[in-house]
Design an enzyme around this catalytic site. Structure first.
Site, mmCIF file in Angstrom:
data_model
loop_
_atom_site.group_PDB
_atom_site.id
_atom_site.type_symbol
_atom_site.label_atom_id
_atom_site.label_comp_id
_atom_site.label_asym_id
_atom_site.label_seq_id
_atom_site.Cartn_x
_atom_site.Cartn_y
_atom_site.Cartn_z
ATOM 1 C CD GLU A 144 -2.853 1.118 2.453
ATOM 2 O OE1 GLU A 144 -2.834 0.120 3.206
ATOM 3 O OE2 GLU A 144 -3.646 2.061 2.596
ATOM 4 C CD GLU A 238 -7.361 1.981 5.938
ATOM 5 O OE1 GLU A 238 -6.666 1.086 6.426
ATOM 6 O OE2 GLU A 238 -6.958 2.706 5.018
HETATM 7 MN MN MN Z 1 -5.365 2.247 3.713
#
Ligand code: MN
Length: 283
Positions: A144, A238
């Site tokens: 990520e 998220e």
């Molecule tokens: Mn994230």
């Protein structure tokens, strides 16, 4: 078709039997098909309990982590590799098909200098054997890219794609997150188009990490791009309503990002579902 999921931090900073028993039935009630389990301390999870709970509510697990402070891939690739290998086994035992997040670094770790070739070589050494083991277990590993205030190593889709080429494993992917893309990409749509099929699992996060649809992310641009690339993976919301102290510190999240979790579950999930329907990513 895509699936809409939620990161576990909406409910609790850590997966425990009690917090999971609260979260998983609630996720199912809100039609969430995936819950992303934080594997910051993989060995603390009661795997049979988690599997039974997830199966009983028909919720699929995925997993994410960042490396612990003492397992920095760039300075100790073997220690990072061993931590990741342990996490892969737990993720597999839980029934996950994806393990992502900051699998290449310690969140908040910066040298104060540009990334070096030696740092990237060390990450390749740490991640490549993990990808090999993950592939045997049918798992995909995500890296990520995070914004410049959280890491100096991978900030953009392009940088991450270049590192994936060096790793050379087909089951390693770019784990894109709209929150970071909003800071680092020329546009969120552009980031998704660049990564295409190499970003099969994404984080959906508002510009302030709160309720999707209440910040400055250009969601129409994001979803139009996802439709263009025929995105069919998991999109996991998220929103850091709860965080363990070390992550709150690394992300500098010191104010509540939403009123409470129902703010995200009621408004945010409905908002993302409407967009996903509009762009025919779900039915
Ligand atoms: Mn994230």
């Amino acid at each position: 078709m895509s699936r809409i999921g939620m990161h576990f931090s909406l409910w609790s900073p850590a997966w425990t039997e009690a917090s999971a028993e609260q979260a998983i039935p609630e996720a199912a009630r809100y039609g969430l098909q995936v819950v992303e389990i934080p594997l910051l301390a993989p060995q603390t999870i009661n795997v049979p309990h988690a599997r039974d709970l997830l199966a009983a509510h028909n919720v699929a697990p995925s997993a994410s982590l960042c490396l612990p402070e003492d397992r920095r891939a760039t300075s100790d690739p073997a220690a990072a590799r061993d931590f990741l290998l342990g996490a892969v086994e737990v993720a597999y035992a839980l029934g996950c098909r994806f393990l992502g997040g900051v699998t290449y670094s310690v969140l908040g770790y910066k040298t104060g200098a540009p990334p070096t070739e030696a740092e990237y070589d060390a990450i390749v050494m740490a991640v490549r054997p993990v990808a090999t083991r993950a592939r045997e277990l049918g798992l995909t590993i995500g890296l990520e890219p995070c914004n410049r205030y959280e890491t100096h190593l991978l900030n953009t889709a392009a940088q991450t794609l270049a590192l994936l080429d060096r790793i050379g494993a087909p089951n390693t992917t770019v784990h894109l997150d709209t929150y970071h893309m909003n800071i680092e990409e020329k546009g969120i749509g552009e980031g998704f188009r660049l990564a295409g099929a190499r970003a099969p699992y994404i984080h959906i996060s508002e510009s302030h990490r709160g309720v999707p649809g209440t910040g400055s992310i250009d969601w129409e641009d994001a979803f139009a791009a996802l439709a263009d690339i025929d995105f069919a993976g998991d999109m996991v919301i998220e929103s850091f309503v709860t965080l363990p102290p070390e992550i709150a510190s690394a992300l500098c999240i010191w104010r509540p990002v939403a009123l409470d979790r129902y703010d995200v579950l009621d408004q945010g999930v409905a908002y993302i579902r409407r967009l996903a329907l509009k762009y025919r990513l779900i039915d």
